[in-house]
Design an enzyme around this catalytic site. Structure first.
Site, PDB file in Angstrom:
ATOM      1  CD  GLU A 169      55.972  52.929  44.596  1.00  0.00           C
ATOM      2  OE1 GLU A 169      55.586  51.751  44.506  1.00  0.00           O
ATOM      3  OE2 GLU A 169      56.549  53.395  45.613  1.00  0.00           O
ATOM      4  CG  ASP A 186      64.009  52.151  44.423  1.00  0.00           C
ATOM      5  OD1 ASP A 186      63.551  51.124  43.893  1.00  0.00           O
ATOM      6  OD2 ASP A 186      63.320  53.043  44.952  1.00  0.00           O
ATOM      7  CG  ASP A 233      59.589  53.429  48.018  1.00  0.00           C
ATOM      8  OD1 ASP A 233      59.260  53.385  49.222  1.00  0.00           O
ATOM      9  OD2 ASP A 233      59.283  52.572  47.185  1.00  0.00           O
ATOM     10  CG  HIS A 266      60.220  45.776  43.624  1.00  0.00           C
ATOM     11  ND1 HIS A 266      60.059  46.887  42.820  1.00  0.00           N
ATOM     12  CD2 HIS A 266      60.029  46.210  44.880  1.00  0.00           C
ATOM     13  CE1 HIS A 266      59.815  47.939  43.578  1.00  0.00           C
ATOM     14  NE2 HIS A 266      59.783  47.561  44.839  1.00  0.00           N
ATOM     15  CG  ASP A 267      56.318  46.721  45.181  1.00  0.00           C
ATOM     16  OD1 ASP A 267      56.337  47.965  45.143  1.00  0.00           O
ATOM     17  OD2 ASP A 267      57.058  46.031  45.902  1.00  0.00           O
TER      18      ASP A 267
HETATM   19  O1  TEU Z   1      55.787  50.337  47.215  1.00  0.00           O
HETATM   20  C1  TEU Z   1      54.710  51.122  47.585  1.00  0.00           C
HETATM   21  C2  TEU Z   1      53.481  50.472  47.181  1.00  0.00           C
HETATM   22  O2  TEU Z   1      52.649  51.036  46.615  1.00  0.00           O
HETATM   23  C3  TEU Z   1      53.419  49.071  47.451  1.00  0.00           C
HETATM   24  O3  TEU Z   1      53.481  48.857  48.765  1.00  0.00           O
HETATM   25  C4  TEU Z   1      52.175  48.490  46.911  1.00  0.00           C
HETATM   26  O4  TEU Z   1      51.077  49.072  47.440  1.00  0.00           O
HETATM   27  C5  TEU Z   1      52.115  47.084  47.258  1.00  0.00           C
HETATM   28  O5  TEU Z   1      53.309  46.521  47.144  1.00  0.00           O
HETATM   29  C6  TEU Z   1      51.200  46.436  46.307  1.00  0.00           C
HETATM   30  O6  TEU Z   1      50.971  45.222  46.797  1.00  0.00           O
HETATM   31  C7  TEU Z   1      57.060  50.868  47.507  1.00  0.00           C
HETATM   32  C8  TEU Z   1      58.110  49.860  47.095  1.00  0.00           C
HETATM   33  O7  TEU Z   1      58.008  49.641  45.722  1.00  0.00           O
HETATM   34  C9  TEU Z   1      57.837  48.600  47.891  1.00  0.00           C
HETATM   35  O8  TEU Z   1      58.682  47.557  47.502  1.00  0.00           O
HETATM   36  C10 TEU Z   1      58.052  48.916  49.350  1.00  0.00           C
HETATM   37  O9  TEU Z   1      57.704  47.794  50.102  1.00  0.00           O
HETATM   38  C11 TEU Z   1      57.181  50.097  49.773  1.00  0.00           C
HETATM   39  O10 TEU Z   1      57.209  51.176  48.866  1.00  0.00           O
HETATM   40  C12 TEU Z   1      57.693  50.677  51.086  1.00  0.00           C
HETATM   41  O11 TEU Z   1      58.952  51.242  50.879  1.00  0.00           O
END
Ligand code: TEU
Length: 595
Positions: free
Chosen positions: A269, A102, A210, A342-343
């Protein structure tokens, strides 16, 4: 396991995402680590996956669990050492598994030396490595509305934090601990490329980038539209897919992979991306990204109030979205296929039925997703259908997005019970509970006290209780991955959606060089029957087809459906999924063995 070394090897690959904090703890401190990943690579090999995507393990104050990096070329001691990463690369490669790291370069941690220097004062040579701006004319620093733009942060609140010593604000689309890098500055870009080359030269096989579509901001920094009842504006039109984004992504790929011919994948992403933008990002001739994570299906249960305004999922809307992405990226470009990461909360609880039809709904969802055209991503715990966690109070949440949302929603006067219920359903923490290896007190995750409470249903839901068990969710995932490796139609086949208007049946065809797969699932708790005969492109006579995947236990299927199929009808039990295969040449059906 043999692996293809074709430049586009990732088209036939299956990716497994590990969230190291919650995967396996080898030293008993209650937090997962790299040794824990190395010690459990056999699990990935047994599952049959081709790629390990490792969420961040870099040095970080862990304000956002590692998505706030303070040193890109050091490993956080919580997770281990650089030598551990090198061993992980070697051990994964020994098993034919590639490693994707990542990479978070839209922002750093506020503890990163670059930001420490940049925030030391306006004259520091690294000042322009981040976005610093004076307060809005006529308003004092720190006063409400003084922020240079009215943009809302992804983690609630404003995207600007005041810095009294310099009298200026700095930009952070996420938390104040994650200041955005200024990619307009070529020194920033070159420093990032050098760091990424350093990782490529350590033998990794790819990056998951990311929020990579947020790197380019509109330098005019216009205000965003403020929705009724909202405090802040939507800045996405001014930092999403910004004016120089394609220039940056092309330059990044060229600079990072220059002179390196090992097959390498760059996954972006890209929140808010459209099919048209994804075609540009992933068109191989443009030299930007190989595939993107799109979020449309992740927003289908979001109401007008956003992710915390949870609405029931419409299967028709789900099909409409997937059909558009399948067709939109059928010529050039490539899809990533995922239900969670993980989100996102656990799919069986969010889109399935994690009660009466826990096993059936998990396997039905997995099948309709993974047999589409694109690269499947499996998030740790999905292969055993881990459920959402039973959070009892707001204090149970650790995720910065959830904690901020709760605090600000309550401050806005929302009812704690309503906010807590939304968190229970949508919080990212649902995906971050310790991985259930066994039914033990710490689910085999740690000999210590896990950093986060374990799911309380570990007796039923853990790897040990599913591995080798016919019909288990785990074995179903293994069979889907094996099918993708064995059947070229899954990788290369055209996609044809069937019954787009049906409220519950999600069915489609995949066709390739004389082979057709019919994938049909009932995504509801009621039985449904569909007519195959008069469905465009459905080719009559499926009763001689081979059953290659089913989630019906015992031989119920062969008997019951065969009768129906005889009449070109498909009767599907609640949450039933079936995959049929036919070989035909010149329109003539080639009979195959059944079951
Ligand atoms: O996530 C970006 C993102 O789109 C998320 O914040 C999403 O909108 C949210 O989680 C949905 O509820 C990336 C990573 O995957 C995330 O873990 C990080 O917190 C974020 O970027 C910032 O680096």
């Amino acid at each position: 396991m043999s692996r293809s070394d074709a430049p586009d090897w990732w088209r036939s690959a299956v990716v497994y995402q590990v969230y190291p904090r919650s995967f396996a703890d080898s030293d008993g401190d209650g937090i997962g680590d790299l040794r824990g990943v190395i010690d459990h690579l056999d699990h990935l090999e047994d599952l049959g996956v081709d790629v390990l995507w490792l969420s961040p393990v870099y040095a970080s104050p862990q304000a956002d669990n590692g998505y706030d990096i303070s040193d890109y070329q050091a490993i956080d001691p919580t997770f281990g050492t650089l030598a551990d990463v090198d061993e992980l690369v070697a051990e994964a490669h020994r098993r034919g598994i590639r490693l994707v790291m990542d990479m978070v370069v839209n922002h750093t941690s506020d503890q990163h030396p670059w930001f420490v220097e940049s925030s030391s004062g306006p004259d520091n040579p690294k000042r322009d490595w981040y976005w610093w701006r004076p307060p809005r004319p006529g308003i004092t620093l720190g006063e409400p509305g003084a922020e240079p733009t009215n943009w809302r942060s992804f983690f609630s609140g404003p995207t600007w934090t005041p810095d009294p010593p310099s009298g200026e604000y700095y930009l952070h689309l996420f938390s104040p601990c994650q200041p955005d890098l200024n990619w307009e500055n070529p020194h920033v870009r070159q420093a990032i490329y050098a760091m990424m080359r350093w990782w490529v030269d350590r033998g990794i096989d790819g990056f998951r980038m990311d929020v990579v579509n947020l790197l380019s901001k509109d330098p005019a920094l216009p205000d965003g539209e403020v929705a009724p009842g909202e405090l802040y504006g939507d800045g996405f039109p001014f930092f999403g897919h910004g004016p120089r984004i394609h220039e940056y992504l092309h330059e990044m790929r060229a600079e990072v992979l220059a002179g390196r011919d090992a097959p390498f994948v760059i996954i972006g992403e890209t929140p808010g991306v459209t099919v048209e933008q994804a075609q540009l990002y992933t068109d191989p001739s443009r030299g930007e990204l190989d595939m993107v994570f799109q979020f449309e299906h992740m927003g289908l249960d979001h109401g007008p109030g956003g992710k915390w305004d949870v609405q029931p999922l419409e299967v028709r809307a789900l099909k409409e979205t997937f059909q558009r992405w399948q067709e939109g990226l059928s010529d050039s470009g490539w899809n990533s296929l995922y239900w969670c990461n993980h989100d996102q909360p656990r799919p069986v609880s969010r889109f399935g039925d994690d009660g009466a039809y826990w096993r059936e709904s998990a396997t039905a969802l997995a099948t309709v997703l993974q047999l589409q055209r694109g690269t499947p991503f499996i998030y740790q715990g999905e292969e055993i259908a881990m459920r959402n966690h039973t959070f009892t109070s707001a204090a149970d949440f650790t995720d910065i997005e959830s904690v901020n949302h709760y605090r600000m929603a309550i401050a806005r006067g929302e009812s704690p019970a309503v906010v807590l219920d939304a968190l229970r359903r949508m919080s990212r923490d649902n995906a971050r509970t310790p991985f259930a290896w066994d039914a033990g007190p710490a689910v085999g995750f740690s000999d210590g006290v896990p950093w986060m409470a374990i799911n309380t249903d570990q007796d039923a839901i853990n790897i040990n209780s599913q591995r080798g068990v016919k019909g288990s969710v785990y074995e179903h995932y293994r069979s889907l991955i094996a099918l993708r490796h064995a059947e070229p139609t899954v990788v290369h086949g055209d996609f044809t959606m069937l019954f787009p208007e049906h409220p519950a049946v999600f069915a489609y065809l995949r066709s390739h060089e004389g082979t057709t797969l019919l994938v049909a699932a009932n995504l509801s708790g009621d039985p449904h029957t569909v007519e195959l005969a008069d469905t465009p492109g459905a080719l009559p006579g499926w009763n001689e087809a081979e059953v290659v995947v089913t989630n019906q236990l015992g031989d119920d299927l062969v008997t019951s459906d065969a009768q129906w199929l005889a009449r070109d009808q498909l009767a599907l039990q609640p949450w039933e999924v079936v995959v049929l295969r036919r070989r035909h040449t010149e329109g003539r059906r080639v009979p195959t063995t059944v079951g």
